[in-house]
Design a protein around this motif. Structure first.
Motif, PDB file in Angstrom:
ATOM      1  N   HIS A 132       0.828  -1.204   0.000  1.00 28.21           N
ATOM      2  CA  HIS A 132       0.000   0.000   0.000  1.00 28.21           C
ATOM      3  C   HIS A 132       0.867   1.261   0.000  1.00 28.21           C
ATOM      4  O   HIS A 132       0.625   2.194  -0.768  1.00 28.21           O
ATOM      5  N   ARG A 133       1.868   1.283   0.845  1.00 33.89           N
ATOM      6  CA  ARG A 133       2.730   2.468   0.948  1.00 33.89           C
ATOM      7  C   ARG A 133       3.448   2.732  -0.382  1.00 33.89           C
ATOM      8  O   ARG A 133       3.526   3.876  -0.836  1.00 33.89           O
ATOM      9  N   LEU A 134       3.948   1.678  -1.019  1.00 36.81           N
ATOM     10  CA  LEU A 134       4.637   1.821  -2.293  1.00 36.81           C
ATOM     11  C   LEU A 134       3.696   2.366  -3.368  1.00 36.81           C
ATOM     12  O   LEU A 134       4.044   3.309  -4.090  1.00 36.81           O
ATOM     13  N   ILE A 135       2.505   1.795  -3.470  1.00 36.77           N
ATOM     14  CA  ILE A 135       1.539   2.254  -4.471  1.00 36.77           C
ATOM     15  C   ILE A 135       1.150   3.705  -4.205  1.00 36.77           C
ATOM     16  O   ILE A 135       1.038   4.509  -5.134  1.00 36.77           O
ATOM     17  N   THR A 136       0.962   4.063  -2.941  1.00 37.36           N
ATOM     18  CA  THR A 136       0.615   5.449  -2.588  1.00 37.36           C
ATOM     19  C   THR A 136       1.707   6.401  -3.054  1.00 37.36           C
ATOM     20  O   THR A 136       1.429   7.435  -3.674  1.00 37.36           O
ATOM     21  N   GLU A 137       2.964   6.062  -2.794  1.00 37.06           N
ATOM     22  CA  GLU A 137       4.080   6.911  -3.208  1.00 37.06           C
ATOM     23  C   GLU A 137       4.165   7.012  -4.729  1.00 37.06           C
ATOM     24  O   GLU A 137       4.425   8.092  -5.276  1.00 37.06           O
ATOM     25  N   MET A 138       3.934   5.897  -5.419  1.00 35.89           N
ATOM     26  CA  MET A 138       3.977   5.907  -6.878  1.00 35.89           C
ATOM     27  C   MET A 138       2.861   6.783  -7.445  1.00 35.89           C
ATOM     28  O   MET A 138       3.082   7.537  -8.397  1.00 35.89           O
ATOM     29  N   MET A 139       1.675   6.682  -6.864  1.00 34.93           N
ATOM     30  CA  MET A 139       0.556   7.494  -7.345  1.00 34.93           C
ATOM     31  C   MET A 139       0.817   8.969  -7.103  1.00 34.93           C
ATOM     32  O   MET A 139       0.567   9.800  -7.982  1.00 34.93           O
ATOM     33  N   GLU A 140       1.312   9.311  -5.927  1.00 35.26           N
ATOM     34  CA  GLU A 140       1.607  10.708  -5.622  1.00 35.26           C
ATOM     35  C   GLU A 140       2.657  11.264  -6.577  1.00 35.26           C
ATOM     36  O   GLU A 140       2.527  12.388  -7.065  1.00 35.26           O
ATOM     37  N   ALA A 141       3.699  10.483  -6.865  1.00 38.36           N
ATOM     38  CA  ALA A 141       4.769  10.936  -7.749  1.00 38.36           C
ATOM     39  C   ALA A 141       4.272  11.192  -9.166  1.00 38.36           C
ATOM     40  O   ALA A 141       4.837  12.022  -9.886  1.00 38.36           O
ATOM     41  N   ARG A 142       3.204  10.505  -9.543  1.00 39.80           N
ATOM     42  CA  ARG A 142       2.672  10.642 -10.891  1.00 39.80           C
ATOM     43  C   ARG A 142       1.467  11.578 -10.961  1.00 39.80           C
ATOM     44  O   ARG A 142       0.859  11.761 -12.000  1.00 39.80           O
ATOM     45  N   GLY A 143       1.114  12.170  -9.830  1.00 43.15           N
ATOM     46  CA  GLY A 143       0.051  13.159  -9.803  1.00 43.15           C
ATOM     47  C   GLY A 143      -1.365  12.604  -9.774  1.00 43.15           C
ATOM     48  O   GLY A 143      -2.304  13.319 -10.099  1.00 43.15           O
ATOM     49  N   PHE A 144      -1.528  11.347  -9.371  1.00 38.16           N
ATOM     50  CA  PHE A 144      -2.863  10.763  -9.289  1.00 38.16           C
ATOM     51  C   PHE A 144      -3.546  11.147  -7.979  1.00 38.16           C
ATOM     52  O   PHE A 144      -2.888  11.305  -6.947  1.00 38.16           O
ATOM     53  N   ASP A 159       0.457  -0.955 -13.797  1.00 42.76           N
ATOM     54  CA  ASP A 159      -0.056   0.217 -14.525  1.00 42.76           C
ATOM     55  C   ASP A 159       0.790   1.448 -14.256  1.00 42.76           C
ATOM     56  O   ASP A 159       1.091   2.228 -15.168  1.00 42.76           O
ATOM     57  N   LEU A 160       1.179   1.647 -13.009  1.00 41.07           N
ATOM     58  CA  LEU A 160       1.963   2.824 -12.650  1.00 41.07           C
ATOM     59  C   LEU A 160       3.372   2.753 -13.216  1.00 41.07           C
ATOM     60  O   LEU A 160       3.938   3.774 -13.614  1.00 41.07           O
ATOM     61  N   LEU A 161       3.945   1.551 -13.274  1.00 39.75           N
ATOM     62  CA  LEU A 161       5.258   1.405 -13.919  1.00 39.75           C
ATOM     63  C   LEU A 161       5.145   1.757 -15.402  1.00 39.75           C
ATOM     64  O   LEU A 161       6.026   2.439 -15.960  1.00 39.75           O
ATOM     65  N   ASP A 162       4.079   1.290 -16.042  1.00 38.79           N
ATOM     66  CA  ASP A 162       3.877   1.578 -17.453  1.00 38.79           C
ATOM     67  C   ASP A 162       3.610   3.057 -17.701  1.00 38.79           C
ATOM     68  O   ASP A 162       3.893   3.567 -18.777  1.00 38.79           O
ATOM     69  N   TYR A 163       3.065   3.729 -16.706  1.00 40.88           N
ATOM     70  CA  TYR A 163       2.711   5.134 -16.854  1.00 40.88           C
ATOM     71  C   TYR A 163       3.950   6.022 -16.923  1.00 40.88           C
ATOM     72  O   TYR A 163       3.929   7.070 -17.532  1.00 40.88           O
ATOM     73  N   ALA A 191       7.890   7.355 -14.905  1.00 36.94           N
ATOM     74  CA  ALA A 191       8.551   7.649 -13.632  1.00 36.94           C
ATOM     75  C   ALA A 191       7.876   8.761 -12.843  1.00 36.94           C
ATOM     76  O   ALA A 191       7.819   8.720 -11.622  1.00 36.94           O
ATOM     77  N   THR A 192       7.388   9.776 -13.527  1.00 33.82           N
ATOM     78  CA  THR A 192       6.742  10.882 -12.842  1.00 33.82           C
ATOM     79  C   THR A 192       5.567  11.378 -13.668  1.00 33.82           C
ATOM     80  O   THR A 192       5.359  10.944 -14.783  1.00 33.82           O
ATOM     81  N   SER A 193       4.846  12.316 -13.115  1.00 26.19           N
ATOM     82  CA  SER A 193       3.683  12.867 -13.793  1.00 26.19           C
ATOM     83  C   SER A 193       4.061  13.393 -15.174  1.00 26.19           C
ATOM     84  O   SER A 193       5.027  14.122 -15.338  1.00 26.19           O
ATOM     85  N   GLY A 194       3.274  12.968 -16.162  1.00 29.57           N
ATOM     86  CA  GLY A 194       3.466  13.474 -17.507  1.00 29.57           C
ATOM     87  C   GLY A 194       4.495  12.757 -18.346  1.00 29.57           C
ATOM     88  O   GLY A 194       4.799  13.181 -19.446  1.00 29.57           O
ATOM     89  N   THR A 195       5.070  11.671 -17.840  1.00 29.93           N
ATOM     90  CA  THR A 195       6.060  10.937 -18.644  1.00 29.93           C
ATOM     91  C   THR A 195       5.628   9.500 -18.835  1.00 29.93           C
ATOM     92  O   THR A 195       6.043   8.618 -18.106  1.00 29.93           O
ATOM     93  N   PRO A 196       4.780   9.238 -19.832  1.00 35.75           N
ATOM     94  CA  PRO A 196       4.342   7.858 -20.071  1.00 35.75           C
ATOM     95  C   PRO A 196       5.464   6.977 -20.567  1.00 35.75           C
ATOM     96  O   PRO A 196       6.450   7.441 -21.042  1.00 35.75           O
TER      97      PRO A 196
END
Length: 78
Positions: free
Chosen positions: A2-14, A67-71, A73-78
């Protein structure tokens, strides 16, 4: 997980929650996260958890991770 997914989502602006009246960037990702988080919260609170919900939450986190890995590293970089 959960913590990892939360950090990944925050880094990508979700969004981590679904604000009422606002359009989500990727509603499926946010809603899957919310559903998995609810199961995690229920486990932590010793509430009336349906054990059948746990595998679904684990699978949701696994899919979110991919999905987040495919999205990107950060917001706006698919």
């Amino acid at each position: 997980m959960h913590r990892l997914i939360t950090e990944m989502m925050e880094a990508r602006g979700f969004e981590l929650d679904e604000p009422e009246g606002e359009e989500l960037k990727e509603p499926e990702i946010t809603r899957a996260y919310i559903a998995a988080r609810e199961v995690k919260d229920e486990i932590e609170s010793d509430g009336s958890l349906d054990l059948g919900d746990v595998p679904g939450a684990v699978e949701a986190y696994r899919e979110l991770y991919q999905d987040l890995l495919d999205y990107g590293a950060t917001s706006g970089t698919p």
